[in-house]
Design a protein around this motif. Structure first.
Motif, short mmCIF file in Angstrom:
data_model
loop_
_atom_site.label_atom_id
_atom_site.label_comp_id
_atom_site.label_asym_id
_atom_site.label_seq_id
_atom_site.Cartn_x
_atom_site.Cartn_y
_atom_site.Cartn_z
N GLN A 26 0.36 1.49 70.40
CA GLN A 26 0.23 1.91 71.80
C GLN A 26 -0.95 2.85 71.99
N VAL A 27 -1.11 3.81 71.06
CA VAL A 27 -2.23 4.74 71.14
C VAL A 27 -3.56 3.98 71.10
N PHE A 28 -3.69 3.06 70.13
CA PHE A 28 -4.95 2.34 69.97
C PHE A 28 -5.21 1.43 71.16
N HIS A 29 -4.17 0.82 71.70
CA HIS A 29 -4.40 -0.05 72.85
C HIS A 29 -4.89 0.74 74.07
N ARG A 30 -4.44 1.97 74.19
CA ARG A 30 -4.98 2.79 75.30
C ARG A 30 -6.48 3.00 75.10
N LEU A 31 -6.88 3.19 73.86
CA LEU A 31 -8.31 3.39 73.58
C LEU A 31 -9.09 2.09 73.79
N TYR A 32 -8.54 0.98 73.29
CA TYR A 32 -9.20 -0.32 73.51
C TYR A 32 -9.42 -0.54 75.01
N ASP A 33 -8.38 -0.19 75.77
CA ASP A 33 -8.42 -0.43 77.20
C ASP A 33 -9.56 0.34 77.86
N VAL A 34 -9.70 1.63 77.51
CA VAL A 34 -10.80 2.42 78.08
C VAL A 34 -12.14 1.82 77.65
N LEU A 35 -12.25 1.46 76.38
CA LEU A 35 -13.50 0.90 75.86
C LEU A 35 -13.87 -0.39 76.58
N GLU A 36 -12.89 -1.23 76.82
CA GLU A 36 -13.19 -2.49 77.50
C GLU A 36 -13.62 -2.25 78.94
N ASP A 150 -13.06 9.93 78.94
CA ASP A 150 -12.07 8.96 79.42
C ASP A 150 -11.12 8.50 78.31
N MET A 151 -11.63 8.41 77.08
CA MET A 151 -10.74 8.04 75.97
C MET A 151 -9.70 9.13 75.74
N MET A 152 -10.15 10.38 75.74
CA MET A 152 -9.20 11.48 75.54
C MET A 152 -8.23 11.54 76.72
N GLY A 153 -8.75 11.33 77.93
CA GLY A 153 -7.88 11.30 79.11
C GLY A 153 -6.88 10.15 79.04
N GLY A 154 -7.34 9.01 78.53
CA GLY A 154 -6.47 7.85 78.40
C GLY A 154 -5.31 8.10 77.45
N LEU A 155 -5.50 9.04 76.53
CA LEU A 155 -4.44 9.41 75.58
C LEU A 155 -3.55 10.52 76.14
N GLY A 156 -3.88 10.99 77.34
CA GLY A 156 -3.08 12.04 77.97
C GLY A 156 -3.56 13.44 77.66
N THR A 158 -5.58 16.73 78.14
CA THR A 158 -6.31 17.42 79.21
C THR A 158 -7.49 18.17 78.59
N SER A 159 -8.48 18.51 79.45
CA SER A 159 -9.76 18.99 78.91
C SER A 159 -9.64 20.35 78.25
N ASP A 160 -8.53 21.07 78.45
CA ASP A 160 -8.38 22.35 77.76
C ASP A 160 -7.95 22.17 76.30
N MET A 161 -7.53 20.96 75.95
CA MET A 161 -7.01 20.73 74.59
C MET A 161 -8.10 20.46 73.56
N TRP A 162 -9.31 20.15 74.03
CA TRP A 162 -10.34 19.74 73.08
C TRP A 162 -11.71 20.09 73.64
N LEU A 163 -12.70 20.10 72.76
CA LEU A 163 -14.04 20.52 73.13
C LEU A 163 -15.05 19.58 72.49
N LEU A 164 -16.02 19.16 73.27
CA LEU A 164 -17.07 18.26 72.78
C LEU A 164 -18.30 19.12 72.45
N ARG A 165 -18.53 19.41 71.18
CA ARG A 165 -19.62 20.27 70.74
C ARG A 165 -20.79 19.40 70.28
#
Lengths: 433, 433
Positions: A26-36, A150-156, A158-165
């Protein structure tokens, strides 16, 4: 006493039983979905690759210590792929003539590295690999940073949980040679020092700095760059700043997607400019979740064509761990929908007919393989997650009828075979029977 | 001249580019779908396994000639799995305490065998593996035969295109010892002769028969069994016939699902009773597509528990080839839905906003990474399979509008950003713009 073979998987590898597999799928399909949705197309490649493609450009650590290699019966030296980037570069080079660039591709290979198994480290991991080939423009960086959001959002998340450095090797090179005054041939070892900055003690860092020949003054300047990279960049000539892809991103509307951080170096030798890592912001677990960057010269190992590339690999171990920590893992979906229970051996055939109808209508349906007491079968059906059962009994079947029972309400109805599907469907849809 | 690395994949392995990958993914998802309707749950396991698990029970041919092996830095002898059955037996044994039997599992691993690459044979293949553990009843056989019919049906194959040929090792043993009068210790080599029956010439067969010590009379009797297995079985004592699972199936309502054929032997040592293979009926291509059977003692290698098993592995190479021959391969789905085209660099940001809206609505959307002439972008969008484009131009955007154009009808409309999604959706759904 009999000797049994061990049931544990090989150290550092994992068995995925159905519940865990379902969560992962299920997790990977959410990512596939965003990628597609971003127009990325899935591809795949071999597990075994010639050793040479890693020796050419992967990190020294991987090649000298972590590669699983073997020699086939024809004497070819092969490796279990430790990462996907060399494979995809090979495929792009080999098919460049028939591809329309930019090419947006993703894959989901398993990769092997000989590591000491520990939290977040295994020997076989699964990695979602995303690459774009054929454009050197900063729009590529922006697309990737949006995609990651969008991939991180697709997994649920929120932007406070992670940082893109993000950093930029070209910019870092300028900072090290011009601000820290490191000679060109010392840039790489100094960058390695930055890579270790957050992983070792201050004393160890100072000792390492001295070890590679940095003066106290140089080490102090390096510290200033780490503390405020933006201020350090401002000291560089304007021309250098403007050439940096990262600076272009930071001066655009996409600036809020990323945080500039000179500590982001990445171990792979093939990166040429932008590099990034996504970190968990949880103070107890400030780990890198995944990362990637721009590798403009990798395809050039395989052909005279110069095809710029950008990509990242998102490993399953840290990702699933992150989702688990933040309560974002989905529930497994391994239940059956309906169990069809024949009460006698002679009723297996009509039970199979009922099961066939239910399956054709899309319901996950099982039938027992031997006859047990009805009460026992009902509790097994309940345990398997079924919400409806179809009971095929002698008396009912004499008039070609069966009993459909809801395991939610306990209500039941006698119906002819042709109505089994609609009545079972109503139960699954939470209507009364 | 520069030396380039080869772009070909390692001999006998394959790169799957997006079009081919899309076809494969669709085929496999149809199979997953049928399997899930039968209540089978997906699992996965490691690529590397201890060599011992194959030495114990796989076919001699695989272990002595086809296994890819390596020794890790800790001195462990490992193999790239050549098949999934030993792995799944290991997992079932290791988790037997927490599983509810019968267990219905499937997986889709890649497997490696060192073979001479030729039509239908590769060194890395993908295999859908289906297993049921925990029931010795003939209902298992019937479930599998029905499942196979539904899997083939799910792929669009009609029943005239393929044949499910079944035998039973217990029954074969009785036929060979009682009808052909082969001594017990010669049963195996005689079964191997049956396995080659359709693959070599009559002369070679006769020579082989003589080589293993069969008299002319015995060889003639073997030929009679091959020609009419059912008649041969009728000569066996009633008790033996009734004990055979295969005979039980053939005397049930499931008889029409299968054809009894004494030539079906299967190479794996672990099969104990029912064995089957599915064949293409095309007279030009009478090949085995896949096969499996009952292996009641395999879990016993790992624990004292006796857990009967039944399963099969469906390899991708012959399957895809079969579907291709019969015109049953689906079209690739690698097209994008919408391309959002900014006409100037400064319009990249509103283009990204439009793209974000379209993606959120589920449309596969790309944006160019650099500005080209509109005509060129339109023809690229068309080539990528897009049915709609969104053009973000200076004049329109001055009033926060964009132009949505159908690449099917050529019609177009100016709309505000908030209406982009519904207008594009209407085009994709084949309505006029």
């Amino acid at each position: 006493m009999a000797e049994y073979l061990p049931t544990e998987p090989y150290r550092g590898t994992r068995d995925f039983l159905p519940d865990e597999m379902s969560v992962r799928t299920q997790v990977f399909h959410r990512l596939y979905d965003v990628l597609e949705r971003y127009g990325y197309q899935r591809y795949d490649g071999p597990q075994l690759e010639p050793v040479e493609i890693y020796e050419a450009k992967s990190s020294q650590e991987i090649v000298s210590q972590q590669l699983y290699t073997l020699t086939d019966q024809g004497g070819r030296r092969l490796a279990l792929r430790p990462e996907m980037t060399p494979s995809v570069a090979r495929m792009i080079a080999g098919n460049a003539g028939k591809l329309t660039f930019p090419v947006r591709w993703y894959s989901h290979p398993n990769c092997h590295r000989y590591e000491r198994p520990q939290r977040g480290r295994v020997r076989e991991h699964w990695q979602i690999n995303v690459d774009l080939f054929g454009s050197a423009g900063t729009a590529v960086e922006v697309e990737f940073f949006e995609l990651i959001h969008d991939m991180m959002g697709g997994l649920g998340a929120t932007s406070d949980m992670w940082l893109l450095r993000v950093s930029d090797r070209v910019l870092l090179n300028a900072l090290l040679t011009r601000i820290v005054e490191v000679p060109e041939d010392q840039v790489r070892v100094t960058a390695n020092l930055l890579d270790r900055w957050e992983k070792v003690t201050d004393d160890a860092l100072a000792a390492d700095a001295a070890g590679i020949g940095l003066s106290d003054k140089q080490f102090a300047r390096l510290g200033e760059i780490v503390r405020d990279g933006t201020a350090a960049v401002a000291e560089l000539p304007q021309e250098l700043r403007e050439q940096s892809r990262l600076m272009q991103v930071l001066n655009s509307s996409a600036a809020d997607l990323v945080t500039f951080d000179p500590l982001i170096v990445r171990g792979f030798d093939y990166y040429t400019s932008t590099v990034f890592e996504v970190f968990d912001t949880n103070p107890e677990n400030r780990r890198s979740l995944f990362g990637g960057g721009r590798y403009d010269n990798l395809v050039g190992l395989y052909s005279a064509k110069e095809i710029p590339g950008f990509g990242f690999g998102m490993g399953d171990v840290t990702l699933i761990d992150f989702l688990n920590t933040h309560g974002l893992l989905p529930e497994p979906r391994t239940n059956v929908d309906v169990v069809v229970i024949p009460t006698r051996e002679t009723l297996f055939e009509p039970a199979r007919r009922a099961a066939r109808l239910l399956r054709t209508a899309g319901m996950r349906t099982t039938t027992p393989l031997e006859v047990r007491k009805l009460g026992k079968e009902l509790s097994r059906a309940d345990k398997a997650g079924a919400r409806a059962v179809v009971i095929v009994g002698d008396e009912d079947w004499a008039t070609e009828q069966v009993t459909v029972r809801s395991l939610i309400s306990g209500g039941q109805r006698k119906v002819s075979l042709k109505d089994v599907t609609s009545v079972a469907r109503a139960i699954l849809d939470d209507h009364h029977v």
